[in-house]
Design an enzyme around this catalytic site. Structure first.
Site, PDB file in Angstrom:
ATOM      1  N   HIS A  61       0.815  -1.214   0.000  1.00 52.25           N
ATOM      2  CA  HIS A  61       0.000   0.000   0.000  1.00 52.25           C
ATOM      3  C   HIS A  61       0.851   1.268   0.000  1.00 52.25           C
ATOM      4  O   HIS A  61       1.917   1.296   0.595  1.00 52.25           O
ATOM      5  CB  HIS A  61      -0.887   0.038   1.243  1.00 52.25           C
ATOM      6  CG  HIS A  61      -1.766  -1.151   1.376  1.00 52.25           C
ATOM      7  ND1 HIS A  61      -2.138  -1.648   2.600  1.00 52.25           N
ATOM      8  CD2 HIS A  61      -2.362  -1.959   0.457  1.00 52.25           C
ATOM      9  CE1 HIS A  61      -2.922  -2.704   2.435  1.00 52.25           C
ATOM     10  NE2 HIS A  61      -3.060  -2.915   1.144  1.00 52.25           N
ATOM     11  N   TYR A 130       1.342   0.937  14.053  1.00 52.74           N
ATOM     12  CA  TYR A 130       2.208   1.882  13.363  1.00 52.74           C
ATOM     13  C   TYR A 130       1.727   3.310  13.501  1.00 52.74           C
ATOM     14  O   TYR A 130       0.547   3.590  13.593  1.00 52.74           O
ATOM     15  CB  TYR A 130       2.384   1.512  11.884  1.00 52.74           C
ATOM     16  CG  TYR A 130       1.127   1.338  11.076  1.00 52.74           C
ATOM     17  CD1 TYR A 130       0.742   2.281  10.133  1.00 52.74           C
ATOM     18  CD2 TYR A 130       0.345   0.204  11.213  1.00 52.74           C
ATOM     19  CE1 TYR A 130      -0.391   2.120   9.357  1.00 52.74           C
ATOM     20  CE2 TYR A 130      -0.799   0.024  10.447  1.00 52.74           C
ATOM     21  CZ  TYR A 130      -1.156   0.983   9.519  1.00 52.74           C
ATOM     22  OH  TYR A 130      -2.281   0.805   8.757  1.00 52.74           O
ATOM     23  N   ASP A 169      -6.302  -5.965  -2.330  1.00 54.06           N
ATOM     24  CA  ASP A 169      -4.899  -6.280  -2.582  1.00 54.06           C
ATOM     25  C   ASP A 169      -4.726  -7.270  -3.736  1.00 54.06           C
ATOM     26  O   ASP A 169      -3.729  -7.224  -4.450  1.00 54.06           O
ATOM     27  CB  ASP A 169      -4.228  -6.791  -1.313  1.00 54.06           C
ATOM     28  CG  ASP A 169      -4.060  -5.691  -0.274  1.00 54.06           C
ATOM     29  OD1 ASP A 169      -4.243  -4.505  -0.623  1.00 54.06           O
ATOM     30  OD2 ASP A 169      -3.759  -6.018   0.884  1.00 54.06           O
TER      31      ASP A 169
END
Length: 181
Positions: A61, A130, A169
């Site tokens: 991504h 993250y 994806d």
């Protein structure tokens, strides 16, 4: 905190000092001064947390506008984390780096803006956390197919089954068709 370059110098491996005893452990997950001394000048605006089962592959991504720098770590389980350089004028354009991040090794990876990012869960489950330098912008999000042959990423995929990949994806484009920075 030890911060070292990977084979792509702008992607940094972060190894915090962990202080532990019979009660548990303590570590700094972010220290602005240490990061600045290592040449990382990041301001974070968003924290994310995902949980995934074994063999889940998320990525690759990136955002074509509002690119996100990411400081990634695993707080449960283990992943193989990958960053691909999409900066057209970079000497490492089109190259990738991969590192194992786990709750045991406490390692983190700094993925600067201008990189595609993805990971494969290698443990039974993994909690992946993250920090981002810009906000999620779904209109600008893009995905490069994780198995693009030109990138030659050596994912540690369990040969017994295909990785679990989202429909988004699966529809990722070839690296040659991707929009770059």
């Amino acid at each position: 905190m030890k911060i070292t370059e990977t084979k792509i110098p702008d992607v940094k491996l972060v190894e915090p000092r962990v202080f532990g005893d019979e009660r548990g452990f303590f570590m700094e997950a972010w220290n602005e001064k240490a990061f600045r001394e290592a040449g990382i000048f990041a301001t974070f605006v968003q924290d994310n947390h995902s949980r995934s089962v074994k063999n889940t592959l998320r990525g690759l991504h990136y955002q074509i506008k509002q690119p996100q720098g990411k400081l990634v770590r695993v707080t449960r389980g283990e992943v193989f984390d990958v960053a691909v350089d999409l900066r057209a004028n970079s000497p490492t354009f089109g190259q990738w780096v991969g590192e194992y991040l786990s709750e045991e090794n406490n390692r983190m990876l700094w993925v600067p803006p201008g990189f595609a990012h993805g990971f494969l869960v290698t443990s039974e489950t993994a909690d992946f956390q993250y920090k981002c330098t810009d906000f999620y912008a779904p209109n600008y999000e893009r995905s490069i197919h994780w198995a693009d042959q030109s990138l030659m990423i050596t994912w540690p995929i369990d040969t017994e089954s295909e990785p679990l990949v989202s429909e988004k994806d699966k529809a990722g484009v070839a690296f040659s068709a991707a929009e770059y920075y």
